[in-house]
Design a protein around this motif. Sequence first.
Motif, PDB file in Angstrom:
ATOM      1  N   VAL A 239       0.836  -1.201   0.000  1.00  0.00           N
ATOM      2  CA  VAL A 239       0.000   0.000   0.000  1.00  0.00           C
ATOM      3  C   VAL A 239       0.871   1.252   0.000  1.00  0.00           C
ATOM      4  CG1 VAL A 239      -1.632   1.354   1.385  1.00  0.00           C
ATOM      5  CG2 VAL A 239      -1.989  -1.104   1.081  1.00  0.00           C
ATOM      6  N   GLY A 240       1.975   1.207   0.729  1.00  0.00           N
ATOM      7  CA  GLY A 240       2.848   2.358   0.826  1.00  0.00           C
ATOM      8  C   GLY A 240       3.399   2.820  -0.497  1.00  0.00           C
ATOM      9  N   VAL A 241       3.588   1.891  -1.449  1.00  0.00           N
ATOM     10  CA  VAL A 241       4.151   2.260  -2.755  1.00  0.00           C
ATOM     11  C   VAL A 241       3.143   2.081  -3.890  1.00  0.00           C
ATOM     12  CG1 VAL A 241       6.548   1.883  -2.101  1.00  0.00           C
ATOM     13  CG2 VAL A 241       5.214  -0.038  -2.981  1.00  0.00           C
ATOM     14  N   GLY A 242       1.866   1.977  -3.552  1.00  0.00           N
ATOM     15  CA  GLY A 242       0.842   1.964  -4.589  1.00  0.00           C
ATOM     16  C   GLY A 242       0.598   0.636  -5.267  1.00  0.00           C
ATOM     17  N   VAL A 243       1.078  -0.471  -4.676  1.00  0.00           N
ATOM     18  CA  VAL A 243       0.838  -1.796  -5.258  1.00  0.00           C
ATOM     19  C   VAL A 243      -0.522  -2.272  -4.750  1.00  0.00           C
ATOM     20  CG1 VAL A 243       1.704  -4.159  -5.511  1.00  0.00           C
ATOM     21  CG2 VAL A 243       3.292  -2.241  -5.440  1.00  0.00           C
ATOM     22  N   VAL A 244      -1.568  -1.701  -5.334  1.00  0.00           N
ATOM     23  CA  VAL A 244      -2.935  -1.960  -4.882  1.00  0.00           C
ATOM     24  C   VAL A 244      -3.844  -2.385  -6.033  1.00  0.00           C
ATOM     25  CG1 VAL A 244      -2.686  -0.352  -2.965  1.00  0.00           C
ATOM     26  CG2 VAL A 244      -3.636   0.463  -5.123  1.00  0.00           C
ATOM     27  N   GLN A 245      -3.339  -2.397  -7.245  1.00  0.00           N
ATOM     28  CA  GLN A 245      -4.125  -2.792  -8.407  1.00  0.00           C
ATOM     29  C   GLN A 245      -3.540  -4.056  -9.015  1.00  0.00           C
ATOM     30  OE1 GLN A 245      -3.904   0.778 -10.807  1.00  0.00           O
ATOM     31  NE2 GLN A 245      -5.875   1.528 -10.031  1.00  0.00           N
ATOM     32  N   PRO A 246      -4.379  -4.927  -9.603  1.00  0.00           N
ATOM     33  CA  PRO A 246      -3.891  -6.190 -10.168  1.00  0.00           C
ATOM     34  C   PRO A 246      -2.733  -5.980 -11.137  1.00  0.00           C
ATOM     35  CG  PRO A 246      -6.274  -6.190 -10.120  1.00  0.00           C
ATOM     36  CD  PRO A 246      -5.855  -4.801  -9.711  1.00  0.00           C
ATOM     37  N   GLY A 247      -1.681  -6.806 -10.951  1.00  0.00           N
ATOM     38  CA  GLY A 247      -0.538  -6.773 -11.849  1.00  0.00           C
ATOM     39  C   GLY A 247       0.616  -5.928 -11.363  1.00  0.00           C
ATOM     40  N   ARG A 248       0.381  -5.009 -10.441  1.00  0.00           N
ATOM     41  CA  ARG A 248       1.489  -4.212  -9.919  1.00  0.00           C
ATOM     42  C   ARG A 248       2.336  -5.073  -8.987  1.00  0.00           C
ATOM     43  NH1 ARG A 248      -0.317   2.063  -8.820  1.00  0.00           N
ATOM     44  NH2 ARG A 248      -1.134   2.477 -10.919  1.00  0.00           N
ATOM     45  N   ALA A 249       3.657  -4.805  -9.009  1.00  0.00           N
ATOM     46  CA  ALA A 249       4.578  -5.704  -8.314  1.00  0.00           C
ATOM     47  C   ALA A 249       5.543  -4.945  -7.420  1.00  0.00           C
ATOM     48  CB  ALA A 249       5.368  -6.525  -9.331  1.00  0.00           C
ATOM     49  N   MET A 250       6.047  -5.660  -6.421  1.00  0.00           N
ATOM     50  CA  MET A 250       6.956  -5.088  -5.440  1.00  0.00           C
ATOM     51  C   MET A 250       7.928  -6.147  -4.957  1.00  0.00           C
ATOM     52  SD  MET A 250       5.886  -3.705  -1.659  1.00  0.00           S
ATOM     53  CE  MET A 250       5.846  -5.352  -0.945  1.00  0.00           C
ATOM     54  N   ILE A 251       9.169  -5.735  -4.756  1.00  0.00           N
ATOM     55  CA  ILE A 251      10.180  -6.546  -4.085  1.00  0.00           C
ATOM     56  C   ILE A 251      10.502  -5.872  -2.764  1.00  0.00           C
ATOM     57  CG2 ILE A 251      12.668  -7.023  -4.120  1.00  0.00           C
ATOM     58  CD1 ILE A 251      12.351  -7.855  -7.037  1.00  0.00           C
ATOM     59  N   SER A 252      10.436  -6.628  -1.682  1.00  0.00           N
ATOM     60  CA  SER A 252      10.726  -6.091  -0.351  1.00  0.00           C
ATOM     61  C   SER A 252      11.977  -6.753   0.200  1.00  0.00           C
ATOM     62  CB  SER A 252       9.542  -6.330   0.598  1.00  0.00           C
ATOM     63  OG  SER A 252       9.843  -5.861   1.894  1.00  0.00           O
ATOM     64  N   LEU A 253      12.934  -5.911   0.604  1.00  0.00           N
ATOM     65  CA  LEU A 253      14.206  -6.387   1.148  1.00  0.00           C
ATOM     66  C   LEU A 253      14.357  -5.914   2.589  1.00  0.00           C
ATOM     67  CD1 LEU A 253      16.494  -5.746  -1.926  1.00  0.00           C
ATOM     68  CD2 LEU A 253      16.338  -7.924  -0.716  1.00  0.00           C
ATOM     69  N   GLY A 254      13.592  -6.534   3.482  1.00  0.00           N
ATOM     70  CA  GLY A 254      13.750  -6.288   4.898  1.00  0.00           C
ATOM     71  C   GLY A 254      14.528  -7.438   5.509  1.00  0.00           C
TER      72      GLY A 254
END
Length: 481
Positions: A239-254
């Motif tokens: 949600v913080g980076v706008g990945v809220v619509q189908p097909g949008r993607a995110m890589i998280s490196l915590g």
Amino acid sequence: MYLGLDIGTSAVKALIWDGQAVCGTASAPLQVATPTPGASEQDPEDWWRAVCQACADLKGQAGWDAISAIGLSGQMHGAVCLGADGAVLRPAMLWNDNRAEAESAAMAEALPGIGARAGVPPMPGFTAPKLAWLARAEPETHRATAMVLQAKDWLGYRLHGGFVSEMSEAAGTLWLDQAARDWDDAALAFSGLTRAQVPKLAEGTAPAGGLSRDAARALGLRPGLPVIRGGGDAMAGAVGVGVVQPGRAMISLGTSGQYLLASDRHAPNPERLLHSFAHCLPGGYIQMAAMLNGAAPMAWLARALGRELPDLLAAAQTADPRHTPLFLPYLTGERTPHGDPSARAGFQGLSHGTGPGEMMRAVIDAIAYSFADAQDALNEAGLSADAPLAIGGGARSDLVLQTLADVLGVPLRRPAGADQGPALGAAKLAALGIGATALSDLATPPEIGAVFTPRADLRHADRLPRFRALYTGLKEVCARP
């Protein structure tokens, strides 16, 4: 102004968002206890102390006196056990606690089809096997448990006094029927629980309660301030980076790592250990490859060598490829794609020419290779991403993101403030929860701070197959007691 609070593994983060930009941030460190092999625990009271410290640091920054709602985020898959009086009965078992290996196997056998209903097959790090382990290993504690909460929901209890949660956090317990967005009674029964011992569910944008007088006094805020349920860290980060619509993607490196795509449907693929979970937004879902070891191996190596992480990253820039070993990053086992809690980390190919820079370069390569395995699992499920957004503490490093882009063969985009992820998402959910912003506003792409374009690096064409072969070759060795 909206306050986002995120209970991470290594730190609590607090953030103020004004509806357009971040106005202030603060963090307070946390420590993890490992009292026995496979254990990973924290004292929830340490979370509360860290929240109070982070908020105290924020009080002097712009916007504190104008906060109108609080949103929550936190590490998933844990277990905070409370007695009938609301007191914590034992340290919280964290997402990377692997003691419930036998119970996860028993759950898979006892509940055929649970992987499709729950979105992923049973694995030791999830909450349901943990409670079954507790029934066997600490039966008195299990019998005394009146409520089981996740980290952010326990924080919510401290803030407003209620036992409530939302879909994305429940998704990570193995107790949620993902398609129905409701508790699964058979999964609860396997853990020796009923619905009376788990929190009431609603969507992540729903109100949780008003800030109590005691909590308001501790944090320096006004009583009655709305607290919004929020989301699990992966979903709140999206949600913080706008990945809220189908097909949008995110890589998280915590501390851990995720390769996540937003979706509008529950589409389980348990055979590839992909997580098909409810999003923290109404009716939303995610498809996610989840790795237990994200950027954590970099911090581990810095501690082991007694060096500062920025110094090691600088040394890795000039590492000699002839003396750069291979590294398996599985410090706490692994989920996608192996589902192997017994996997362990190690270097192969050390030589007299190997120094700290070469070791850190091997760790960075291994992180990228783990994400290559994750991307293959997503691709085999018919999912792909053109230019994922990269967030989390590990995303601050240009070298890490360039290596990831080279290995994955796709551009990576780093938003401005990429390390704010879940806390920013929690603040945005707070605004959405009180009607101060619209869901469509959250889909606005973030400002991009840097783009990392794939380069042809022949090193990886040779090293990636060897990395995979190393895990296969050592699997039986690592599994032995």
